[in-house]
Design a protein around this motif. Structure first.
Motif, PDB file in Angstrom:
ATOM      1  N   VAL A 146      38.160  42.043  32.095  1.00 10.49           N
ATOM      2  CA  VAL A 146      39.589  41.763  31.972  1.00 10.49           C
ATOM      3  C   VAL A 146      40.185  41.426  33.341  1.00 10.49           C
ATOM      4  O   VAL A 146      40.951  40.467  33.476  1.00 10.49           O
ATOM      5  CB  VAL A 146      40.325  42.955  31.329  1.00 10.49           C
ATOM      6  CG1 VAL A 146      41.843  42.760  31.400  1.00 10.49           C
ATOM      7  CG2 VAL A 146      39.876  43.122  29.878  1.00 10.49           C
ATOM      8  N   ALA A 147      39.822  42.201  34.355  1.00  4.87           N
ATOM      9  CA  ALA A 147      40.308  41.907  35.704  1.00  4.87           C
ATOM     10  C   ALA A 147      39.843  40.530  36.158  1.00  4.87           C
ATOM     11  O   ALA A 147      40.623  39.758  36.754  1.00  4.87           O
ATOM     12  CB  ALA A 147      39.819  42.982  36.676  1.00  4.87           C
ATOM     13  N   LEU A 148      38.592  40.190  35.866  1.00  4.43           N
ATOM     14  CA  LEU A 148      38.064  38.884  36.258  1.00  4.43           C
ATOM     15  C   LEU A 148      38.768  37.756  35.517  1.00  4.43           C
ATOM     16  O   LEU A 148      39.036  36.692  36.091  1.00  4.43           O
ATOM     17  CB  LEU A 148      36.556  38.838  36.001  1.00  4.43           C
ATOM     18  CG  LEU A 148      35.833  37.571  36.471  1.00  4.43           C
ATOM     19  CD1 LEU A 148      35.961  37.409  37.983  1.00  4.43           C
ATOM     20  CD2 LEU A 148      34.354  37.618  36.072  1.00  4.43           C
ATOM     21  N   CYS A 161      47.913  43.067  36.333  1.00  8.52           N
ATOM     22  CA  CYS A 161      46.781  43.586  35.562  1.00  8.52           C
ATOM     23  C   CYS A 161      46.188  44.804  36.254  1.00  8.52           C
ATOM     24  O   CYS A 161      45.920  45.835  35.610  1.00  8.52           O
ATOM     25  CB  CYS A 161      45.731  42.490  35.383  1.00  8.52           C
ATOM     26  SG  CYS A 161      44.171  43.043  34.660  1.00  8.52           S
ATOM     27  N   ALA A 162      45.999  44.721  37.561  1.00  2.25           N
ATOM     28  CA  ALA A 162      45.436  45.843  38.317  1.00  2.25           C
ATOM     29  C   ALA A 162      46.342  47.064  38.244  1.00  2.25           C
ATOM     30  O   ALA A 162      45.865  48.201  38.102  1.00  2.25           O
ATOM     31  CB  ALA A 162      45.206  45.432  39.768  1.00  2.25           C
ATOM     32  N   PHE A 163      47.643  46.844  38.328  1.00  2.00           N
ATOM     33  CA  PHE A 163      48.588  47.958  38.264  1.00  2.00           C
ATOM     34  C   PHE A 163      48.551  48.646  36.903  1.00  2.00           C
ATOM     35  O   PHE A 163      48.556  49.883  36.819  1.00  2.00           O
ATOM     36  CB  PHE A 163      50.010  47.471  38.549  1.00  2.00           C
ATOM     37  CG  PHE A 163      51.058  48.523  38.333  1.00  2.00           C
ATOM     38  CD1 PHE A 163      51.161  49.614  39.180  1.00  2.00           C
ATOM     39  CD2 PHE A 163      51.937  48.416  37.264  1.00  2.00           C
ATOM     40  CE1 PHE A 163      52.121  50.600  38.965  1.00  2.00           C
ATOM     41  CE2 PHE A 163      52.903  49.392  37.044  1.00  2.00           C
ATOM     42  CZ  PHE A 163      52.996  50.486  37.891  1.00  2.00           C
ATOM     43  N   LEU A 256      46.149  44.005  27.274  1.00  2.00           N
ATOM     44  CA  LEU A 256      46.175  43.019  28.360  1.00  2.00           C
ATOM     45  C   LEU A 256      45.594  41.681  27.919  1.00  2.00           C
ATOM     46  O   LEU A 256      46.104  40.617  28.299  1.00  2.00           O
ATOM     47  CB  LEU A 256      45.399  43.564  29.568  1.00  2.00           C
ATOM     48  CG  LEU A 256      46.106  44.650  30.389  1.00  2.00           C
ATOM     49  CD1 LEU A 256      45.145  45.286  31.380  1.00  2.00           C
ATOM     50  CD2 LEU A 256      47.323  44.075  31.118  1.00  2.00           C
ATOM     51  N   ALA A 257      44.521  41.722  27.134  1.00  2.00           N
ATOM     52  CA  ALA A 257      43.943  40.474  26.619  1.00  2.00           C
ATOM     53  C   ALA A 257      44.887  39.808  25.635  1.00  2.00           C
ATOM     54  O   ALA A 257      45.034  38.571  25.631  1.00  2.00           O
ATOM     55  CB  ALA A 257      42.589  40.763  25.965  1.00  2.00           C
ATOM     56  N   TRP A 258      45.541  40.602  24.799  1.00  2.00           N
ATOM     57  CA  TRP A 258      46.493  40.064  23.828  1.00  2.00           C
ATOM     58  C   TRP A 258      47.686  39.412  24.541  1.00  2.00           C
ATOM     59  O   TRP A 258      48.177  38.366  24.120  1.00  2.00           O
ATOM     60  CB  TRP A 258      46.968  41.184  22.908  1.00  2.00           C
ATOM     61  CG  TRP A 258      48.120  40.801  22.018  1.00  2.00           C
ATOM     62  CD1 TRP A 258      49.446  41.010  22.243  1.00  2.00           C
ATOM     63  CD2 TRP A 258      48.033  40.115  20.765  1.00  2.00           C
ATOM     64  NE1 TRP A 258      50.192  40.512  21.216  1.00  2.00           N
ATOM     65  CE2 TRP A 258      49.359  39.949  20.284  1.00  2.00           C
ATOM     66  CE3 TRP A 258      46.971  39.636  19.996  1.00  2.00           C
ATOM     67  CZ2 TRP A 258      49.639  39.329  19.074  1.00  2.00           C
ATOM     68  CZ3 TRP A 258      47.257  39.019  18.792  1.00  2.00           C
ATOM     69  CH2 TRP A 258      48.571  38.867  18.342  1.00  2.00           C
ATOM     70  N   GLU A 259      48.117  40.018  25.614  1.00  2.00           N
ATOM     71  CA  GLU A 259      49.306  39.540  26.326  1.00  2.00           C
ATOM     72  C   GLU A 259      49.135  38.119  26.840  1.00  2.00           C
ATOM     73  O   GLU A 259      50.087  37.337  26.853  1.00  2.00           O
ATOM     74  CB  GLU A 259      49.616  40.498  27.483  1.00  2.00           C
ATOM     75  CG  GLU A 259      50.902  40.197  28.207  1.00  2.00           C
ATOM     76  CD  GLU A 259      51.249  41.243  29.251  1.00  2.00           C
ATOM     77  OE1 GLU A 259      52.070  40.945  30.132  1.00  2.00           O
ATOM     78  OE2 GLU A 259      50.701  42.360  29.177  1.00  2.00           O
ATOM     79  N   VAL A 260      47.920  37.767  27.266  1.00  2.00           N
ATOM     80  CA  VAL A 260      47.684  36.411  27.792  1.00  2.00           C
ATOM     81  C   VAL A 260      46.956  35.528  26.777  1.00  2.00           C
ATOM     82  O   VAL A 260      46.443  34.464  27.116  1.00  2.00           O
ATOM     83  CB  VAL A 260      46.889  36.476  29.113  1.00  2.00           C
ATOM     84  CG1 VAL A 260      47.729  37.095  30.212  1.00  2.00           C
ATOM     85  CG2 VAL A 260      45.573  37.235  28.942  1.00  2.00           C
ATOM     86  N   ARG A 261      46.895  36.003  25.534  1.00  2.00           N
ATOM     87  CA  ARG A 261      46.306  35.227  24.430  1.00  2.00           C
ATOM     88  C   ARG A 261      44.859  34.806  24.717  1.00  2.00           C
ATOM     89  O   ARG A 261      44.446  33.685  24.408  1.00  2.00           O
ATOM     90  CB  ARG A 261      47.162  33.997  24.114  1.00  2.00           C
ATOM     91  CG  ARG A 261      48.601  34.325  23.725  1.00  2.00           C
ATOM     92  CD  ARG A 261      48.672  35.143  22.449  1.00  2.00           C
ATOM     93  NE  ARG A 261      50.026  35.352  21.994  1.00  2.00           N
ATOM     94  CZ  ARG A 261      50.779  36.411  22.276  1.00  2.00           C
ATOM     95  NH1 ARG A 261      50.274  37.386  23.037  1.00  2.00           N
ATOM     96  NH2 ARG A 261      52.002  36.536  21.819  1.00  2.00           N
ATOM     97  N   ALA A 262      44.102  35.725  25.308  1.00  2.32           N
ATOM     98  CA  ALA A 262      42.668  35.476  25.547  1.00  2.32           C
ATOM     99  C   ALA A 262      41.905  35.882  24.289  1.00  2.32           C
ATOM    100  O   ALA A 262      41.320  36.964  24.215  1.00  2.32           O
ATOM    101  CB  ALA A 262      42.192  36.266  26.760  1.00  2.32           C
ATOM    102  N   HIS A 263      41.908  35.010  23.292  1.00  7.67           N
ATOM    103  CA  HIS A 263      41.445  35.382  21.961  1.00  7.67           C
ATOM    104  C   HIS A 263      39.958  35.728  21.918  1.00  7.67           C
ATOM    105  O   HIS A 263      39.558  36.690  21.252  1.00  7.67           O
ATOM    106  CB  HIS A 263      41.759  34.255  20.973  1.00  7.67           C
ATOM    107  CG  HIS A 263      43.223  33.976  20.844  1.00  7.67           C
ATOM    108  ND1 HIS A 263      44.126  34.918  20.401  1.00  7.67           N
ATOM    109  CD2 HIS A 263      43.948  32.859  21.132  1.00  7.67           C
ATOM    110  CE1 HIS A 263      45.342  34.395  20.393  1.00  7.67           C
ATOM    111  NE2 HIS A 263      45.271  33.151  20.845  1.00  7.67           N
TER     112      HIS A 263
END
Length: 317
Positions: A146-148, A161-163, A256-263
């Motif tokens: 997720v961080a990457l 994201c880190a925070f 976090l993945a949902w927030e940026v739509r990384a499906h």
């Protein structure tokens, strides 16, 4: 707002670093209050000095050579140090009276059995244990992925994201410090699985002040089972059972993945988090109620960290 956030990050410590320093300060104050009761105060103090020094050095490095890669170094260092912070919670909660008898009793009342005991006894096939162990050992790779993703695809939100991740971890750690629940692998070992199977859950007081014996990881031998056992032997302590931070952070990562739509990432994380949910009590690291509570805690911590991040930059602007 993103531009302003990036500018502020370039000028000072990032909010995720302030979270690290705040947790350092809080635990140092707690160490001062507990004083001579602590078993290993010197290593605890030196560890905090090292982490503060590392934070400042990496910040100065970024100030001298500002780039995406020196920012990545700042984040990666703090994520790696989480492996030191986790067992550190044991140094605090070992001083308090153990509460596992209350949680095991609640588990028995809710389910009519101990899922951590029954589940591991009934399903011994590698077809069960290996996928569940895979989910469990995917914990840190999930955090890194997720961080990457944010670093490569949404760098403008990378510090955010880190925070969220680090802030959520530290909230879990604060709970673990004051809630001395060690989980089945330690509590069952202390009182005996025969008593547990009979529904007897004795209060063992300060037993874990000086004891760290635990049960072996259930399941058939296999690559992922062995990795779980090795990780357990290397760094596990009788601490941090309720709520499950594995499940909780897994939920934070899903948000976090949902927030940026990384499906595609969301789908992979969903499968691994589901496996990890059941793995937490299959390998007897947690009670089932710990895993359930982790879902709610992770969601609450995600939205709290998200709110605090937005509030900070709203005040600045």
């Amino acid at each position: 707002m993103e531009k302003n956030q990036t500018t502020n990050i370039n000028r000072s410590l990032c909010l995720f670093e302030w979270a690290v320093l705040a947790y350092c300060a809080f635990t140092l104050l707690l160490m001062a209050v507990l004083g001579k009761q602590l078993v290993n105060p010197v290593p605890m103090l030196m560890g905090r000095v090292g982490i503060v020094a590392l934070t400042i050095v990496l910040w100065l490095l970024y100030r001298r050579w500002p780039s995406r890669w020196t920012m990545m170094l700042r984040v990666a260092a703090q994520l790696c140090v989480l492996g030191w912070w986790y067992p550190d919670t044991y140094e605090f909660n070992r001083l308090f009276c153990n509460l596992d008898h209350l949680f095991a009793t609640a588990e028995q009342w809710l389910f009519g059995c101990q899922p951590a005991l029954v589940f591991s006894q009934q399903f011994t096939s590698p077809l069960i244990s290996e996928p569940l162990s895979l989910g469990y050992v995917s914990y840190y790779p999930m955090i890194g992925s997720v961080a990457l993703y944010y670093f490569l695809r949404r760098y403008d939100r990378f510090a955010y994201c880190a925070f969220v991740i680090l802030g959520s971890f530290f909230l879990f750690y604060v709970v673990f410090i004051f809630l001395p629940v060690v989980g089945p692998q330690f509590y069952y070992a202390a009182v005996g699985t025969e008593q547990i199977a009979q529904g007897t859950f004795p209060d063992i007081g300060h037993y874990f002040l000086m004891h760290q014996e635990s049960l072996s990881i259930p399941g058939a031998d296999g690559l992922f089972h062995d990795l779980v056992q090795q990780a357990h032997d290397a760094g596990e302590r009788p601490t941090a059972a309720f709520p499950s931070s594995h499940v909780g952070i897994g939920v934070v990562l899903l948000w976090l993945a949902w927030e940026v739509r990384a499906h595609w990432l969301l789908a992979v994380l969903g499968v691994l988090t589901t496996l990890m949910f059941f793995a937490t009590f299959y390998i007897q690291a947690h009670y089932a109620i710990d895993a359930i509570a982790g879902i709610f805690a992770g969601t609450a911590f995600y939205f709290l960290m998200r709110y605090l991040y937005k509030l900070k930059f709203r005040v600045q602007n």
